[in-house]
Structure formats: C-alpha cells, structure tokens
Enzyme design. Structure first.
Site, PDB file in Angstrom:
ATOM      1  N   SER A  13       0.829  -1.205   0.000  1.00 31.53           N
ATOM      2  CA  SER A  13       0.000   0.000   0.000  1.00 31.53           C
ATOM      3  C   SER A  13       0.863   1.255   0.000  1.00 31.53           C
ATOM      4  O   SER A  13       1.630   1.500   0.930  1.00 31.53           O
ATOM      5  CB  SER A  13      -0.911   0.021   1.229  1.00 31.53           C
ATOM      6  OG  SER A  13      -1.460   1.324   1.352  1.00 31.53           O
ATOM      7  N   HIS A  38      -1.117  -1.149  -4.318  1.00 26.66           N
ATOM      8  CA  HIS A  38      -2.397  -0.883  -3.653  1.00 26.66           C
ATOM      9  C   HIS A  38      -2.524   0.624  -3.405  1.00 26.66           C
ATOM     10  O   HIS A  38      -1.654   1.243  -2.782  1.00 26.66           O
ATOM     11  CB  HIS A  38      -2.462  -1.657  -2.332  1.00 26.66           C
ATOM     12  CG  HIS A  38      -3.797  -1.605  -1.658  1.00 26.66           C
ATOM     13  ND1 HIS A  38      -4.868  -2.390  -2.033  1.00 26.66           N
ATOM     14  CD2 HIS A  38      -4.235  -0.850  -0.617  1.00 26.66           C
ATOM     15  CE1 HIS A  38      -5.910  -2.126  -1.251  1.00 26.66           C
ATOM     16  NE2 HIS A  38      -5.554  -1.192  -0.391  1.00 26.66           N
ATOM     17  N   ASP A  40      -4.807   3.580  -1.852  1.00 28.90           N
ATOM     18  CA  ASP A  40      -5.884   3.859  -0.893  1.00 28.90           C
ATOM     19  C   ASP A  40      -6.397   5.291  -1.053  1.00 28.90           C
ATOM     20  O   ASP A  40      -5.724   6.242  -0.679  1.00 28.90           O
ATOM     21  CB  ASP A  40      -5.351   3.694   0.536  1.00 28.90           C
ATOM     22  CG  ASP A  40      -5.146   2.229   0.896  1.00 28.90           C
ATOM     23  OD1 ASP A  40      -6.112   1.451   0.768  1.00 28.90           O
ATOM     24  OD2 ASP A  40      -4.025   1.868   1.303  1.00 28.90           O
ATOM     25  N   MET A  42      -9.052   8.008   0.128  1.00 30.91           N
ATOM     26  CA  MET A  42      -9.949   8.295   1.274  1.00 30.91           C
ATOM     27  C   MET A  42     -10.501   9.709   1.138  1.00 30.91           C
ATOM     28  O   MET A  42      -9.759  10.627   0.783  1.00 30.91           O
ATOM     29  CB  MET A  42      -9.167   8.210   2.579  1.00 30.91           C
ATOM     30  CG  MET A  42      -8.465   6.885   2.794  1.00 30.91           C
ATOM     31  SD  MET A  42      -7.564   6.907   4.350  1.00 30.91           S
ATOM     32  CE  MET A  42      -6.765   5.312   4.283  1.00 30.91           C
ATOM     33  N   HIS A  71      -8.337   1.008  -4.090  1.00 29.43           N
ATOM     34  CA  HIS A  71      -9.283   0.773  -2.984  1.00 29.43           C
ATOM     35  C   HIS A  71      -9.943   2.109  -2.649  1.00 29.43           C
ATOM     36  O   HIS A  71      -9.310   2.994  -2.080  1.00 29.43           O
ATOM     37  CB  HIS A  71      -8.471   0.219  -1.788  1.00 29.43           C
ATOM     38  CG  HIS A  71      -9.275  -0.024  -0.550  1.00 29.43           C
ATOM     39  ND1 HIS A  71      -8.688  -0.280   0.680  1.00 29.43           N
ATOM     40  CD2 HIS A  71     -10.618  -0.065  -0.332  1.00 29.43           C
ATOM     41  CE1 HIS A  71      -9.629  -0.462   1.589  1.00 29.43           C
ATOM     42  NE2 HIS A  71     -10.804  -0.326   1.011  1.00 29.43           N
ATOM     43  N   MET A  73     -12.155   4.291  -0.561  1.00 27.15           N
ATOM     44  CA  MET A  73     -12.844   4.485   0.727  1.00 27.15           C
ATOM     45  C   MET A  73     -13.543   5.832   0.668  1.00 27.15           C
ATOM     46  O   MET A  73     -13.197   6.795   1.353  1.00 27.15           O
ATOM     47  CB  MET A  73     -11.820   4.417   1.875  1.00 27.15           C
ATOM     48  CG  MET A  73     -11.368   2.985   2.149  1.00 27.15           C
ATOM     49  SD  MET A  73      -9.826   2.916   3.061  1.00 27.15           S
ATOM     50  CE  MET A  73      -8.670   3.055   1.700  1.00 27.15           C
ATOM     51  N   MET A 142     -11.480  -6.183   5.224  1.00 24.70           N
ATOM     52  CA  MET A 142     -10.734  -5.226   6.051  1.00 24.70           C
ATOM     53  C   MET A 142     -10.406  -5.899   7.384  1.00 24.70           C
ATOM     54  O   MET A 142     -11.305  -6.329   8.110  1.00 24.70           O
ATOM     55  CB  MET A 142     -11.562  -3.969   6.337  1.00 24.70           C
ATOM     56  CG  MET A 142     -11.751  -3.004   5.179  1.00 24.70           C
ATOM     57  SD  MET A 142     -10.266  -2.304   4.406  1.00 24.70           S
ATOM     58  CE  MET A 142      -9.247  -1.815   5.792  1.00 24.70           C
ATOM     59  N   GLY A 150      -1.014   1.288   9.683  1.00 21.55           N
ATOM     60  CA  GLY A 150      -0.315   1.029  10.943  1.00 21.55           C
ATOM     61  C   GLY A 150      -1.190   0.636  12.123  1.00 21.55           C
ATOM     62  O   GLY A 150      -0.777   0.772  13.269  1.00 21.55           O
ATOM     63  N   ASP A 180      -6.651  -6.684   4.002  1.00 21.10           N
ATOM     64  CA  ASP A 180      -6.091  -5.334   4.076  1.00 21.10           C
ATOM     65  C   ASP A 180      -6.116  -4.802   5.508  1.00 21.10           C
ATOM     66  O   ASP A 180      -7.188  -4.605   6.079  1.00 21.10           O
ATOM     67  CB  ASP A 180      -6.909  -4.417   3.151  1.00 21.10           C
ATOM     68  CG  ASP A 180      -6.295  -3.042   3.002  1.00 21.10           C
ATOM     69  OD1 ASP A 180      -5.206  -2.800   3.555  1.00 21.10           O
ATOM     70  OD2 ASP A 180      -6.915  -2.209   2.319  1.00 21.10           O
ATOM     71  N   GLY A 181      -4.929  -4.580   6.055  1.00 23.30           N
ATOM     72  CA  GLY A 181      -4.802  -3.938   7.365  1.00 23.30           C
ATOM     73  C   GLY A 181      -4.037  -4.789   8.362  1.00 23.30           C
ATOM     74  O   GLY A 181      -4.434  -5.917   8.667  1.00 23.30           O
ATOM     75  N   SER A 203       2.528  -0.387   6.215  1.00 24.34           N
ATOM     76  CA  SER A 203       3.642  -0.045   7.105  1.00 24.34           C
ATOM     77  C   SER A 203       4.639  -1.186   7.251  1.00 24.34           C
ATOM     78  O   SER A 203       5.836  -0.940   7.375  1.00 24.34           O
ATOM     79  CB  SER A 203       3.112   0.402   8.469  1.00 24.34           C
ATOM     80  OG  SER A 203       2.090  -0.439   8.892  1.00 24.34           O
TER      81      SER A 203
HETATM   82  C1  DX5 Z   1      -6.470   1.274   5.597  1.00 26.03           C
HETATM   83  C2  DX5 Z   1      -6.009   1.011   4.180  1.00 26.03           C
HETATM   84  C3  DX5 Z   1      -4.882   0.058   4.115  1.00 26.03           C
HETATM   85  C4  DX5 Z   1      -3.617   0.534   4.795  1.00 26.03           C
HETATM   86  C5  DX5 Z   1      -2.898  -0.676   5.300  1.00 26.03           C
HETATM   87  O1  DX5 Z   1      -7.650   1.975   5.570  1.00 26.03           O
HETATM   88  O2  DX5 Z   1      -7.050   0.465   3.408  1.00 26.03           O
HETATM   89  O3  DX5 Z   1      -4.608  -0.340   2.782  1.00 26.03           O
HETATM   90  O4  DX5 Z   1      -2.780   1.271   3.944  1.00 26.03           O
HETATM   91  O5  DX5 Z   1      -1.846  -0.264   6.064  1.00 26.03           O
HETATM   92  P1  DX5 Z   1      -1.125  -1.233   7.098  1.00 26.03           P
HETATM   93  O6  DX5 Z   1      -0.598  -2.386   6.302  1.00 26.03           O
HETATM   94  O7  DX5 Z   1      -0.058  -0.361   7.676  1.00 26.03           O
HETATM   95  O8  DX5 Z   1      -2.159  -1.659   8.102  1.00 26.03           O
HETATM   96 ZN    ZN Z   2      -6.520  -0.445   1.364  1.00 29.91          ZN
END
Ligand code: DX5
Ligand code: ZN
Length: 221
Positions: A13, A38, A40, A42, A71, A73, A142, A150, A180-181, A203
């Site tokens: 990501s 990936h 993200d 938001m 992805h 969000m 998720m 993180g 994811d996460g 992370s």
């Molecule tokens: C969270 C994102 C993830 C995030 C994952 O809302 O969708 O893709 O970047 O990060 P880590 O691997 O650090 O949990």
């Molecule tokens: Zn994601």
C-alpha cells in the site's frame, strides 16, 4: 477473472510510501516481487481521514509498471469510476457500506473493462455478498477499520476468511480474497492457510529496513 498462481499476491500500500519521493518508492516496487500497487483513496467522509486523489494517482501511474489495485474508501464511488479507469486502475474496489446499489456499481466497474472488487468493513458479515458473489472478481476483507495505516490486525479476520473461502468454493468461483490492514510476517501464513489469495501490506513493507526483502519474505510464504 483475476489470474492467480499458487503463490500469494502481494499488494504493497502506497499509503505508507514517502509522498515526497513517490517515484523512488514506485521504482522500488517495480524492482521487487510485489504483484500489484495498492492505492488507498480516502475522502474524509466515508472514513475519518483524507489520503490523496486523482493528481497523486496520475503521478503514481507515470512510474508504476504493475497492476494498480485501487481501494476506494469514499462515498458515492460511482461518480468517479471513469476517472479511476482513465488513471490506469485495473482493479477497482468499492465498499459494500458505501454502495446502496452495489450490484449496479459492480456492473459499472466491469463495463469500464476493470475488475470489480468489494470491500467489507470489520463489522460487516461476509454473507451479505452471497447472492452476488458470482459477479465479483475480488472481495477485500478489512482486517482493521479503514482510514489509517499502521493499525493492529483484528484476529477475527481468520474466521471471516475461512467462511468466505467456503462460500467461494461451494459456488465453484475463482473470486480473489484480499486482506487489508495490519498484515505482517506474523499473520500472513495463517491468512493464506485460511484461504486468502492476496495480501495488502503498508507499514510492514515501507517501515522495514529493506522493503524489497520484506516483500520477498511475504511472497515466499
Ligand atoms: C487502511 C487502508 C490500508 C492501509 C494498510 O484503511 O485500506 O490499505 O494502507 O496499512 P497497514 O498495512 O499499515 O495496516
Ligand atoms: Zn486499502
């Protein structure tokens, strides 16, 4: 259908990348065993955080040489599907919780020539997808609450993956299960054993001393 080999797909990501030096991180991923990028997105409405949007994705696209796994969000993702397609998205994942007309949104993604993914928040049971699973290319589970990198992995995810794997196999489908996460080398193998095909890692990859080796380690599980 998304082609998967026996090996798990690794989708680092970019949320955890160095935004002041995205080119460098894109080149690192190009040179690594990562399968996808990936991305993200938001909006500060669907999730309590704003990450980045089209101009940043445009910059990433200029350097990325692998599949862009986007992805979303965001609320009302159907308003922007065409923009993301134009910016090189090959997989577009929308949230179940953000789409009152999910079936229509999935068809829109597919009519653009993209693979359609649906993401489920930790509180959303997988059986809400039972009737339309055959229309979906990828289900993103998720394993943290979306919005931030993180965070700590939610252990119940293993059960959800097993249930979804059963549902997919019972229907004779090839749907990809992406997690994811909070993914690390501590839970990756257990996730794959439970039935996951694709792992997102932010992370864990970018905060590691040698991201290329970290990706190699995840890929080797
Ligand atoms: C969270 C994102 C993830 C995030 C994952 O809302 O969708 O893709 O970047 O990060 P880590 O691997 O650090 O949990
Ligand atoms: Zn994601």
């Amino acid at each position: 259908m998304i082609s998967t080999s026996n090996k798990v797909i690794i989708s680092p990501s970019l949320l955890a990348a160095d935004f002041a030096n995205l080119q460098k991180d894109c080149e690192m991923l190009n040179a690594s065993e990562a399968d996808w990028f990936h991305i993200d997105v938001m909006d500060g409405v669907f999730v309590p955080n704003i990450s980045f949007g089209m101009p940043v994705l445009e910059a990433i696209q200029r350097h990325a040489q692998k599949t862009l796994d986007v992805h979303l969000m965001i609320v009302q993702p159907e308003r922007y599907l065409e923009n993301f397609k134009k910016l090189g998205a090959e997989i577009i994942t929308v949230h179940y919780e953000a789409c009152p007309h999910l079936h229509r949104t999935i068809q829109q993604i597919k009519s653009l020539g993209c693979k359609a993914g649906v993401a489920l928040n930790p509180h959303t049971p997988i059986n809400v997808l039972e009737d339309i699973l055959h229309d979906i290319d990828l289900v993103l589970i998720m394993s943290v609450n979306p919005g931030f990198g993180g965070q700590k992995f939610i252990e119940y995810t293993f059960e959800k993956v097993k249930k979804l794997r059963k549902m997919i196999d019972n229907q004779g489908l090839q749907t990809v299960i992406e997690i994811d996460g909070g993914v690390t080398n501590k839970n990756a193998k257990q996730l794959v054993d439970a039935g996951a095909n694709a792992l997102v890692a932010g992370s864990f990859v970018f905060a590691s001393e040698n991201p290329i080796l970290t990706i190699q380690e995840l890929k080797a599980i």
